[in-house]
Design a protein around this motif. Structure first.
Motif, mmCIF file in Angstrom:
data_model
loop_
_atom_site.group_PDB
_atom_site.id
_atom_site.type_symbol
_atom_site.label_atom_id
_atom_site.label_comp_id
_atom_site.label_asym_id
_atom_site.label_seq_id
_atom_site.Cartn_x
_atom_site.Cartn_y
_atom_site.Cartn_z
ATOM 1 N N PRO A 1 53.326 19.889 65.048
ATOM 2 C CA PRO A 1 54.661 20.081 64.501
ATOM 3 C C PRO A 1 55.222 21.449 64.886
ATOM 4 N N ASN A 2 56.521 21.450 65.129
ATOM 5 C CA ASN A 2 57.143 22.639 65.688
ATOM 6 C C ASN A 2 57.429 23.681 64.607
ATOM 7 N N PRO B 1 63.647 16.879 58.746
ATOM 8 C CA PRO B 1 62.425 16.181 58.332
ATOM 9 C C PRO B 1 61.193 16.936 58.834
ATOM 10 N N SER B 2 60.265 17.204 57.928
ATOM 11 C CA SER B 2 59.151 18.092 58.250
ATOM 12 C C SER B 2 57.808 17.380 58.207
ATOM 13 N N ASP B 3 56.954 17.714 59.189
ATOM 14 C CA ASP B 3 55.555 17.306 59.200
ATOM 15 C C ASP B 3 54.648 18.515 59.002
ATOM 16 N N ALA B 4 55.210 19.604 58.495
ATOM 17 C CA ALA B 4 54.454 20.838 58.306
ATOM 18 C C ALA B 4 54.434 21.210 56.831
ATOM 19 N N ASN B 5 53.936 22.396 56.520
ATOM 20 C CA ASN B 5 53.922 22.850 55.125
ATOM 21 C C ASN B 5 55.107 23.767 54.841
ATOM 22 N N PHE B 6 56.219 23.486 55.510
ATOM 23 C CA PHE B 6 57.459 24.216 55.297
ATOM 24 C C PHE B 6 58.622 23.306 55.636
#
Length: 350
Positions: free
Chosen positions: A153-154, A288-293
């Protein structure tokens, strides 16, 4: 694609005779160690740190091998992922001659490390939905392009890059493709680790700083072919990972159930945070996020940032970054931290 590691390597690296540390010069265990000019009496700490650590961190790598499903000789451990990034430049990029491709908005240390190593940077901005501009990347490549950095994830956008597009780059580029998976534990998209056997030009970066909660230990991981890992080990400092870090890392790696529980809770809190942010009228867009932010575009973002600082709440101002205009990056905290953040955002706009 015609990948040739020997062709990519700098000549001075090919001919380098690496430093041989005391622990590199024998195999097995020894009872009397008088080779490294250590203090034989111990250390004044509760644990003994008077001996130099394993220069190849084999015990840590064996633990990681079991968890990641990657052979230990395909793993490099660095002082954070930043060490692996720096070694990539030093191994493959000739200063003042070669170039790398970066895909902004992205993690800032790629460019910093390129500048330190006097390596030219070619930037191909992501598309409006933060995906790869395949045609733009192809047009930027020339005979001196050695590395392409992809963050997925970016960071700072949080989204995953389409797997098919990453594979397109891997198949068609003759140089090194670095896939930074620092946030992969929070993603719905699976890691590229099983694809290492398929793509000899792939280097995957991961870290124990995020989901594993070991940011202060500074332990990063690079996964690649055995040949590329041998290059890293050839040019790294002899004892780049201290014994305390190795000891605590092994302890942490034995508690994977705890880490998985944290990951699940963080993902749940991310959803709740997004839901609450969407109820604030001044929030214009949440990527939309696939990270912890999450990356949040809001009215008066910079003023909000300064207000939050005054209240002791620190987020990341990304409002001047390409494609992130007017946006703040907000880490998903504990439930109490997230409530405090939301409360202050609502108060600012009241």
């Amino acid at each position: 694609m015609s990948f040739n590691l020997d062709f990519l390597l700098r000549e001075n690296i090919k001919n380098l005779h690496p430093y041989s540390s005391a622990r590199d010069e024998f195999d097995g265990e020894a009872s009397v160690m008088l080779d490294a000019n250590e203090n034989a009496y111990g250390s004044p700490l509760s644990q003994s740190f008077n001996r130099y650590p394993d220069p190849l961190q084999l015990a840590v790598k064996q633990k990681l091998s079991t968890i990641k499903g990657v052979p230990a000789d395909h793993i490099f451990l660095g002082n954070g992922s930043d060490e692996a990034i720096d070694l990539l430049f030093r191994a493959f990029c000739r200063p003042g001659i070669d170039n790398v491709i970066l895909l902004p908005p992205t993690y800032g240390m790629y460019e910093v490390s390129a500048n330190i190593n006097d390596v030219a940077v070619r930037k191909v901005t992501l598309t409006a939905d933060y995906q790869l501009d395949i045609d733009g990347i192809a047009a930027a490549i020339d005979a001196h392009t050695k590395i392409i950095f992809i963050c997925s994830p970016n960071n700072p956008t949080g989204n995953s890059i389409r797997r098919q597009d990453i594979e397109t780059i891997l198949v068609n580029f003759d140089g090194i493709v670095v896939l930074d998976e620092a946030y992969i534990n929070y993603s719905k998209q699976s890691s590229f680790l099983p694809s290492l056997v398929e793509f000899p030009n792939l280097v995957i970066l991961q870290t124990l700083s995020k989901a594993w909660g070991l940011a202060a230990l500074r332990l990063g991981m690079a996964f690649a072919s055995k040949e590329i890992i041998q290059v890293f080990n050839k040019i790294k400092p002899p004892y780049n990972i201290n014994q305390a870090t190795q000891t605590f890392a092994i302890e942490a790696l034995e508690r994977i159930d705890t880490v998985n529980a944290w990951i699940r809770e963080t993902v749940d809190e991310r959803s709740l945070l997004v839901q609450q942010l969407q109820r604030i009228p001044q929030v214009q867009h949440i990527t939309p996020s696939d990270a912890n932010f999450v990356l949040v575009r809001l009215q008066d973002a910079r003023e909000l940032y300064r207000y939050l600082v005054s209240k002791g709440i620190i987020v990341r101002d990304r409002s001047t970054v390409t494609l992130c205009e007017g946006a703040l990056r907000m880490t998903v905290g504990t439930p109490d931290e997230n409530r405090a953040l939301l409360s202050q955002i609502e108060e600012f706009y009241t």
